[in-house]
Design a protein around this motif. Structure first.
Motif, PDB file in Angstrom:
ATOM      1  N   LEU A 181       0.818  -1.210   0.000  1.00 17.31           N
ATOM      2  CA  LEU A 181       0.000   0.000   0.000  1.00 17.31           C
ATOM      3  C   LEU A 181       0.853   1.263   0.000  1.00 17.31           C
ATOM      4  O   LEU A 181       0.434   2.310  -0.511  1.00 17.31           O
ATOM      5  CB  LEU A 181      -0.919  -0.006   1.224  1.00 17.31           C
ATOM      6  N   LEU A 182       2.061   1.189   0.553  1.00 20.46           N
ATOM      7  CA  LEU A 182       2.914   2.369   0.679  1.00 20.46           C
ATOM      8  C   LEU A 182       3.240   3.036  -0.662  1.00 20.46           C
ATOM      9  O   LEU A 182       3.204   4.271  -0.758  1.00 20.46           O
ATOM     10  CB  LEU A 182       4.206   2.008   1.423  1.00 20.46           C
ATOM     11  N   PRO A 183       3.587   2.273  -1.724  1.00 19.68           N
ATOM     12  CA  PRO A 183       3.849   2.950  -3.008  1.00 19.68           C
ATOM     13  C   PRO A 183       2.664   3.760  -3.516  1.00 19.68           C
ATOM     14  O   PRO A 183       2.860   4.831  -4.104  1.00 19.68           O
ATOM     15  CB  PRO A 183       4.179   1.778  -3.954  1.00 19.68           C
ATOM     16  N   LEU A 184       1.448   3.262  -3.288  1.00 14.17           N
ATOM     17  CA  LEU A 184       0.274   4.028  -3.706  1.00 14.17           C
ATOM     18  C   LEU A 184       0.189   5.332  -2.932  1.00 14.17           C
ATOM     19  O   LEU A 184      -0.080   6.395  -3.514  1.00 14.17           O
ATOM     20  CB  LEU A 184      -0.996   3.200  -3.484  1.00 14.17           C
ATOM     21  N   ASP A 185       0.426   5.281  -1.629  1.00  9.90           N
ATOM     22  CA  ASP A 185       0.378   6.501  -0.821  1.00  9.90           C
ATOM     23  C   ASP A 185       1.489   7.470  -1.216  1.00  9.90           C
ATOM     24  O   ASP A 185       1.269   8.686  -1.253  1.00  9.90           O
ATOM     25  CB  ASP A 185       0.483   6.146   0.661  1.00  9.90           C
ATOM     26  N   PHE A 186       2.671   6.950  -1.515  1.00 12.29           N
ATOM     27  CA  PHE A 186       3.762   7.822  -1.953  1.00 12.29           C
ATOM     28  C   PHE A 186       3.421   8.482  -3.290  1.00 12.29           C
ATOM     29  O   PHE A 186       3.721   9.664  -3.505  1.00 12.29           O
ATOM     30  CB  PHE A 186       5.065   7.034  -2.067  1.00 12.29           C
ATOM     31  N   ALA A 187       2.800   7.722  -4.193  1.00 11.02           N
ATOM     32  CA  ALA A 187       2.404   8.282  -5.482  1.00 11.02           C
ATOM     33  C   ALA A 187       1.359   9.382  -5.302  1.00 11.02           C
ATOM     34  O   ALA A 187       1.407  10.420  -5.982  1.00 11.02           O
ATOM     35  CB  ALA A 187       1.868   7.174  -6.389  1.00 11.02           C
ATOM     36  N   LEU A 188       0.431   9.175  -4.389  1.00  4.04           N
ATOM     37  CA  LEU A 188      -0.586  10.195  -4.118  1.00  4.04           C
ATOM     38  C   LEU A 188       0.041  11.443  -3.504  1.00  4.04           C
ATOM     39  O   LEU A 188      -0.367  12.567  -3.808  1.00  4.04           O
ATOM     40  CB  LEU A 188      -1.650   9.622  -3.180  1.00  4.04           C
TER      41      LEU A 188
END
Length: 228
Positions: free
Chosen positions: A41-48
């Motif tokens: 989930l962390l890469p999605l949050d970083f992308a956001l």
């Protein structure tokens, strides 16, 4: 960011945390999925965070963190190796439950990674078609595959870059072998195929959506012109 996008983001996070809670509360053989799905989930949050950040330095920092943690998403493909600890026959009593939990966790993690990559490409690439898109997907696939090798065989984690940098460098130097190149090459091809299908399939859905919207508006516009 629009309210609709916020609701979509909340829904994705809700599903992820519900899955983690389900694995925690039910007797499965795959408790590690809680941690693996959270890391995915962390890469999605970083992308956001990249797309909402106004400062260039913040975008750069979150982009580096995204690239560093992105292999954790595709790493979950290798979690199918844990099927060796249970029977793979679905007609064995209760084993279909473990199989479905493992498959759900893997697919959730992989999809989160692909989604984060699409967000990054939409933000940084004005031309997301042709050779530029294919080159980007190929480079990310290769980097991710190398990260998967470091995690699966050398048991290194993304945060080791910050906490034990010397170990990471020495492990990479000692891991260079034909086996490493074969694994990275094969997994890069597998990821590349998945990413290309998702990327161009998503564009197909977008174009079809525009066509449907246009077809729905045409009768309305025609009736208005007729009244005038």
């Amino acid at each position: 960011m629009t309210m609709k996008n916020r609701n979509n983001i909340l829904m994705v996070h809700l599903v992820v945390f519900l899955f983690i809670a389900f694995v925690y509360l039910t007797p499965t053989h795959f408790d590690f999925l809680m941690w693996n799905v959270f890391l995915a989930l962390l890469p999605l949050d970083f992308a956001l965070l990249v797309i909402v950040s106004r400062l260039k330095i913040s975008q750069l920092v979150f982009s580096v963190l995204w690239l560093l943690f992105f292999p954790n998403t595709m790493y979950m493909i290798t979690d199918f190796i844990h099927l060796q600890y249970i029977s793979t026959a679905l007609d064995v009593r209760y084993q279909y439950f473990n199989y479905s939990v493992l498959a759900a966790g893997i697919f959730i993690g992989v999809f989160l990674g692909i989604l984060s990559l699409e967000i990054m490409m939409r933000h940084f690439l004005k031309n997301r078609r042709g050779l530029v898109a294919l080159f980007t997907l190929g480079v990310v696939s290769w980097i991710s595959s190398f990260g998967i090798y470091l995690g699966r065989f050398l048991r290194l984690n993304s945060w080791d870059v910050f906490t034990n940098y010397d170990l990471v460098i020495s492990s990479i130097q000692n891991s260079i072998s034909r086996h490493m190149f074969a694994f990275v090459g094969l997994f890069a091809l597998a990821q590349f195929a998945i990413l290309v299908i998702y990327h161009y399939g998503g564009r197909l859905l977008f174009v079809l959506g525009q066509q449907v919207t246009g077809d729905e508006q045409t009768p309305k516009n025609f009736s208005e012109e007729k009244k005038n």
